[in-house]
Design an enzyme around this catalytic site. Sequence first.
Site, PDB file in Angstrom:
ATOM      1  N   GLY A   1      -5.548  37.454  36.256  1.00 15.12           N
ATOM      2  CA  GLY A   1      -5.189  38.641  36.957  1.00 15.12           C
ATOM      3  C   GLY A   1      -3.808  39.604  36.297  1.00 15.12           C
ATOM      4  N   GLY A   2      -2.328  39.451  36.821  1.00 12.20           N
ATOM      5  CA  GLY A   2      -1.702  40.614  36.986  1.00 12.20           C
ATOM      6  C   GLY A   2      -1.673  39.732  35.252  1.00 12.20           C
TER       7      GLY A   2
ATOM      8  N   GLU B   1      -9.530  37.320  47.719  1.00 12.63           N
ATOM      9  CA  GLU B   1      -9.188  38.547  48.427  1.00 12.63           C
ATOM     10  C   GLU B   1      -9.891  38.717  49.401  1.00 12.63           C
ATOM     11  OE1 GLU B   1      -7.729  39.918  45.111  1.00 12.63           O
ATOM     12  OE2 GLU B   1      -5.850  39.220  45.090  1.00 12.63           O
TER      13      GLU B   1
ATOM     14  N   GLU C   1     -10.135  28.951  41.923  1.00 13.34           N
ATOM     15  CA  GLU C   1      -8.483  30.065  41.686  1.00 13.34           C
ATOM     16  C   GLU C   1      -7.990  29.808  43.453  1.00 13.34           C
ATOM     17  OE1 GLU C   1      -8.750  34.311  39.681  1.00 13.34           O
ATOM     18  OE2 GLU C   1      -9.657  34.267  41.786  1.00 13.34           O
TER      19      GLU C   1
ATOM     20  N   SER D   1      -2.420  33.014  38.762  1.00 11.65           N
ATOM     21  CA  SER D   1      -1.347  33.083  37.440  1.00 11.65           C
ATOM     22  C   SER D   1      -1.325  32.025  36.445  1.00 11.65           C
ATOM     23  CB  SER D   1       0.041  31.805  38.549  1.00 11.65           C
ATOM     24  OG  SER D   1       0.698  32.943  39.630  1.00 11.65           O
TER      25      SER D   1
ATOM     26  N   ASN E   1      -9.113  40.374  35.329  1.00 13.20           N
ATOM     27  CA  ASN E   1      -9.492  41.162  36.762  1.00 13.20           C
ATOM     28  C   ASN E   1      -8.618  41.657  37.160  1.00 13.20           C
ATOM     29  OD1 ASN E   1     -10.324  41.558  39.698  1.00 13.20           O
ATOM     30  ND2 ASN E   1     -10.313  39.783  40.645  1.00 13.20           N
ATOM     31  N   TRP E   2      -8.634  43.021  36.825  1.00 16.51           N
ATOM     32  CA  TRP E   2      -8.088  44.099  37.369  1.00 16.51           C
ATOM     33  C   TRP E   2      -6.867  44.649  38.144  1.00 16.51           C
ATOM     34  CZ3 TRP E   2      -8.560  48.622  33.029  1.00 16.51           C
ATOM     35  CH2 TRP E   2      -8.538  47.436  31.378  1.00 16.51           C
ATOM     36  N   LYS E   3      -8.369  43.807  39.216  1.00 16.69           N
ATOM     37  CA  LYS E   3      -8.032  44.375  40.392  1.00 16.69           C
ATOM     38  C   LYS E   3      -7.959  45.569  41.142  1.00 16.69           C
ATOM     39  CE  LYS E   3      -6.136  39.785  41.533  1.00 16.69           C
ATOM     40  NZ  LYS E   3      -5.523  38.509  41.983  1.00 16.69           N
TER      41      LYS E   3
ATOM     42  N   GLY F   1      -1.559  35.211  42.185  1.00 15.87           N
ATOM     43  CA  GLY F   1      -0.334  35.812  42.263  1.00 15.87           C
ATOM     44  C   GLY F   1       1.494  35.852  43.085  1.00 15.87           C
TER      45      GLY F   1
HETATM   46  P1  13P Z   1      -2.854  36.399  39.119  1.00 14.58           P
HETATM   47  O1  13P Z   1      -3.354  35.876  37.562  1.00 14.58           O
HETATM   48  O2  13P Z   1      -2.531  37.308  39.242  1.00 14.58           O
HETATM   49  O3  13P Z   1      -2.563  35.012  39.487  1.00 14.58           O
HETATM   50  O4  13P Z   1      -4.439  36.511  39.863  1.00 14.58           O
HETATM   51  C1  13P Z   1      -5.367  35.232  39.585  1.00 14.58           C
HETATM   52  C2  13P Z   1      -6.570  36.128  40.189  1.00 14.58           C
HETATM   53  O5  13P Z   1      -6.851  36.386  41.827  1.00 14.58           O
HETATM   54  C3  13P Z   1      -7.852  36.623  39.419  1.00 14.58           C
HETATM   55  O6  13P Z   1      -8.893  36.796  40.236  1.00 14.58           O
END
Ligand code: 13P
Length: 246
Positions: A225-226, A92, A159, A204, A8-10, A165
């Site tokens: 995510g990250g 989010e 999640e 994370s 998920n690149w957001k 994050g």
């Molecule tokens: P992170 O891996 O950056 O914590 O994000 C998780 C996330 O929200 C994936 O959808």
Amino acid sequence: MKGLVIANWKMNASLEAVRVFAEKWQHLPALTNVDTVICPPGPYLQAVKSAMAVELGAQDASAHVAGAYTGEVSAEMLRELGCQWAIVGHSERRAYHGESSRAVAEKAMAVMSAGLCPVVCVGETLVDRDQGRHEEVVAEQLKASIAGVSPEPLVVAYEPVWAIGTGVTATAEQADGMHGVIRACLNQVYGSESFGIRVIYGGSVKPENAGELFVCENIDGALVGGASLEAESFWKIAQAANAGSQ
Ligand code: 13P
């Protein structure tokens, strides 16, 4: 069950970042026992699709089919662009766009009607966990978010909000425990039809902690995510899922 790792690149990356990612990705060995999906921001869907051999997903989809919904993108439009997956109900979106579990269920149904697989996200806040209410909160959120949604094709992502994050990952024990609660819930709602639903963990996830998560019985993959923004880091997580689901 085959592993599933979703990036998920957001609201990150750029056309140049897609090019760099794809260049690195093509030199990494293909993994056969894990489905690997990238969910870039909408404007980069086509660039990702044409640059690399991964499955494509969207970060959200409208509950509506078509009409006067400025800014929204329908699941059918996403299908036309090559998406096979769509994340719905990310925390989010729940927090910043006021999406209720009812709205999430409607989105999941719209996604499924267009032939895509919804990835329904649930997770508790730190306050819920500190109050010892986390299992109850997640079970309620899940049931409301899949009300009326059929079990095939469906993925659930757990999640915990406090792990997103923040660099704080749920321990393998915490994640596996909650995945067990989610499995029990799915079983209550769908009976034996729930057996094919993959339940993946997000919050994370990094190459360093992926291995210990994927050996857990109830964890079928990850929503990253990250650590998914860089090709090698995402590939290492996919590799751990590949090994964990053999
Ligand atoms: P992170 O891996 O950056 O914590 O994000 C998780 C996330 O929200 C994936 O959808």
